[in-house]
Design a protein around this motif. Structure first.
Motif, short mmCIF file in Angstrom:
data_model
loop_
_atom_site.label_atom_id
_atom_site.label_comp_id
_atom_site.label_asym_id
_atom_site.label_seq_id
_atom_site.Cartn_x
_atom_site.Cartn_y
_atom_site.Cartn_z
N LEU A 265 0.83 -1.20 0.00
CA LEU A 265 0.00 0.00 0.00
C LEU A 265 0.87 1.26 0.00
CD1 LEU A 265 -2.77 -1.03 2.55
CD2 LEU A 265 -3.13 -0.51 0.13
N PRO A 266 0.35 2.37 -0.50
CA PRO A 266 1.12 3.63 -0.46
C PRO A 266 1.20 4.14 0.97
CG PRO A 266 -1.09 4.01 -1.31
CD PRO A 266 -0.93 2.52 -1.22
N GLY A 267 2.11 5.09 1.21
CA GLY A 267 2.25 5.65 2.55
C GLY A 267 3.35 5.00 3.35
N ARG A 268 4.26 4.25 2.65
CA ARG A 268 5.42 3.61 3.30
C ARG A 268 5.05 2.80 4.54
NH1 ARG A 268 9.53 7.83 4.96
NH2 ARG A 268 7.64 8.80 5.82
N PRO A 269 4.08 1.89 4.44
CA PRO A 269 3.70 1.10 5.62
C PRO A 269 4.84 0.19 6.07
CG PRO A 269 2.68 0.22 3.64
CD PRO A 269 3.31 1.52 3.25
N GLU A 270 4.98 0.09 7.37
CA GLU A 270 6.01 -0.77 7.97
C GLU A 270 5.32 -1.68 8.99
OE1 GLU A 270 10.01 -0.51 10.79
OE2 GLU A 270 8.98 1.33 10.13
N ILE A 271 5.46 -2.99 8.79
CA ILE A 271 4.88 -3.97 9.72
C ILE A 271 5.84 -4.14 10.89
CG2 ILE A 271 3.91 -6.28 9.98
CD1 ILE A 271 2.50 -4.47 7.93
N VAL A 272 5.45 -3.67 12.06
CA VAL A 272 6.34 -3.74 13.21
C VAL A 272 6.01 -4.93 14.12
CG1 VAL A 272 6.80 -1.27 13.21
CG2 VAL A 272 4.86 -2.14 14.52
N ASP A 273 4.84 -5.52 13.94
CA ASP A 273 4.48 -6.72 14.70
C ASP A 273 3.46 -7.51 13.88
OD1 ASP A 273 4.62 -8.46 16.82
OD2 ASP A 273 3.00 -7.50 17.95
N LEU A 274 3.70 -8.80 13.72
CA LEU A 274 2.82 -9.62 12.89
C LEU A 274 2.69 -11.02 13.49
CD1 LEU A 274 1.20 -10.24 10.32
CD2 LEU A 274 3.37 -10.66 9.13
N HIS A 275 1.45 -11.41 13.76
CA HIS A 275 1.16 -12.75 14.27
C HIS A 275 0.10 -13.38 13.37
CE1 HIS A 275 3.32 -11.92 18.03
NE2 HIS A 275 2.75 -10.73 17.98
N VAL A 276 0.40 -14.57 12.86
CA VAL A 276 -0.55 -15.33 12.04
C VAL A 276 -0.65 -16.73 12.63
CG1 VAL A 276 -1.05 -16.27 9.76
CG2 VAL A 276 0.04 -14.02 9.97
N GLY A 280 -8.28 -23.20 12.56
CA GLY A 280 -9.00 -24.33 12.02
C GLY A 280 -8.25 -24.85 10.81
N PRO A 281 -8.75 -25.91 10.17
CA PRO A 281 -8.08 -26.47 9.00
C PRO A 281 -8.00 -25.46 7.85
CG PRO A 281 -9.72 -28.01 9.86
CD PRO A 281 -9.94 -26.69 10.56
N ASP A 282 -6.80 -25.03 7.55
CA ASP A 282 -6.54 -24.11 6.44
C ASP A 282 -7.15 -22.73 6.60
OD1 ASP A 282 -4.98 -25.90 4.86
OD2 ASP A 282 -6.83 -26.90 4.26
N ILE A 283 -7.53 -22.35 7.80
CA ILE A 283 -8.02 -20.99 8.03
C ILE A 283 -7.20 -20.36 9.15
CG2 ILE A 283 -10.34 -21.37 7.16
CD1 ILE A 283 -11.32 -21.74 9.99
N TYR A 284 -6.91 -19.05 8.99
CA TYR A 284 -5.99 -18.38 9.89
C TYR A 284 -6.54 -17.04 10.36
CZ TYR A 284 -2.61 -21.77 8.12
OH TYR A 284 -1.98 -22.93 7.78
N SER A 285 -6.02 -16.62 11.51
CA SER A 285 -6.30 -15.29 12.04
C SER A 285 -4.98 -14.52 12.06
CB SER A 285 -6.88 -15.39 13.45
OG SER A 285 -7.17 -14.11 13.97
N ALA A 286 -5.07 -13.21 11.96
CA ALA A 286 -3.87 -12.38 11.94
C ALA A 286 -4.04 -11.18 12.87
CB ALA A 286 -3.56 -11.89 10.53
N ALA A 287 -2.98 -10.84 13.60
CA ALA A 287 -2.93 -9.63 14.42
C ALA A 287 -1.71 -8.85 13.95
CB ALA A 287 -2.82 -9.99 15.90
N VAL A 288 -1.96 -7.62 13.50
CA VAL A 288 -0.90 -6.84 12.85
C VAL A 288 -0.80 -5.46 13.47
CG1 VAL A 288 -0.01 -6.03 10.64
CG2 VAL A 288 -1.55 -8.01 10.71
#
Length: 328
Positions: A265-276, A280-288
């Protein structure tokens, strides 16, 4: 009118947490069919093993008895996850019941292997007379039934489900193709019948060796060999299902896709913390946690994350970068 608009906006932000777990999986029906086959053959082999004096045959029958119970746990896990899928006391749905069933099945496999070793060692020390022809016949029947069960559970159906995930923070409108190797509950059931097939095959080899070469010791030895292989399979399943139950970080390629998607995305995004993590089977949650230039917002990142189809639930914390920060 304002109240109505507010209500509509509120409903737009609400979402269901069943994530398709309320739909019946193909593995559930297949597991029930195999339970019936296993229980039937179990009774035949136990009776024959006692009547004809074969440790390998008796061990195979007892093994099938224990596996019938273990397969019942798998069937229960399927039904429980489906019936309780809309229970809001499960924060991320009942998807992990699948892995819990698989983990329980793997623990039972290890226990069964230990029992096989114990009984086999006892038979090495105290051999018993064997009625070879009858025992071989029943063992071959057991091999056929177990082979059919392996085919039923191992038949990899690319079954597509149209799972609608309404809400602003779900990774797409649909999630499809629950792959065999990610269904830990089905994997446990499959390993149980595969172990049964192995013990039936080893029983036949041992009985033939004992009948034609007089190698009576082969009968209990094959029980020990089978137990070692079963333990190896069980440890692999324990690692897989245990990792999911402990919320271990998701697969590297998936985590990389999430990071790449958001940082595009524009705006120079920087991911400083990422949890995936899997829910369930083949389904995931993410906290970013993301830092970007002013002008970005949480809704923008949530919408972008929908491109990663496996992410069905996300929580994004957005921080606006101070003017001039990070510039060189």
């Amino acid at each position: 009118m304002n109240d109505e608009n507010t209500l509509n906006q509120s409903n737009e932000w609400r979402h269901d947490h069943s994530f398709g777990q309320d739909q019946k999986r193909s593995g559930e029906t297949r597991t029930v069919i195999v339970i019936v086959l296993t229980a039937t053959m179990m009774g035949i082999e136990i009776a024959a093993g006692l009547a004809f004096g074969s440790m390998a045959l008796l061990a195979d029958g007892l093994h099938m008895a224990s596996h019938a119970a273990a397969l019942s746990i798998s069937a229960f896990a399927y039904v429980f996850a489906r019936k309780r899928a809309h229970d809001r006391s499960f924060s991320f749905g009942t998807g992990k019941v699948n892995s819990l069933g698989g983990y329980t099945g793997a623990v039972l496999l290890v226990l069964f292997a230990l029992l096989m070793v114990s009984e086999s060692v006892h038979r090495l020390i105290v051999p018993v007379a064997i009625s070879f022809n009858q025992a071989i016949g029943v063992a071959m029947l057991g091999l056929v039934v177990n082979g059919v069960s392996v085919f039923i559970l191992g038949h990899d159906e690319h079954h597509h489900h149209g799972h609608d995930h309404h809400g602003h923070d779900h990774g797409g409108d649909k999630h499809s193709e629950h792959r065999h190797h990610h269904d830990h509950n089905l994997r446990a059931a499959y390993l149980h019948v595969l172990a049964d097939t192995l013990t039936s095959l080893l029983a036949i080899v041992a009985l033939l060796a004992a009948k034609y070469y007089g190698w009576i010791w082969m009968d209990p030895l094959m029980g020990i060999v089978g137990a070692i292989l079963i333990t190896k399979w069980s440890i692999g399943l324990l690692n897989q299902s245990g990792s999911l139950l402990l919320d271990r970080q998701g697969p590297g390629p998936l985590v990389g896709r999430v990071r790449k998607c958001l940082e595009s995305l524009p705006g120079r995004p920087e991911i400083v913390d990422l949890h995936v993590w899997a829910i369930g089977p083949d389904i995931y949650s993410a906290a970013v946690t993301v830092v970007a230039d002013a002008g970005n917002n949480t809704a923008l990142f949530k919408d972008k994350l929908k491109e990663v189809r496996e992410i069905v639930h996300s929580t994004i914390e957005f921080h606006s970068r101070r003017r001039g920060a990070g510039e060189s």
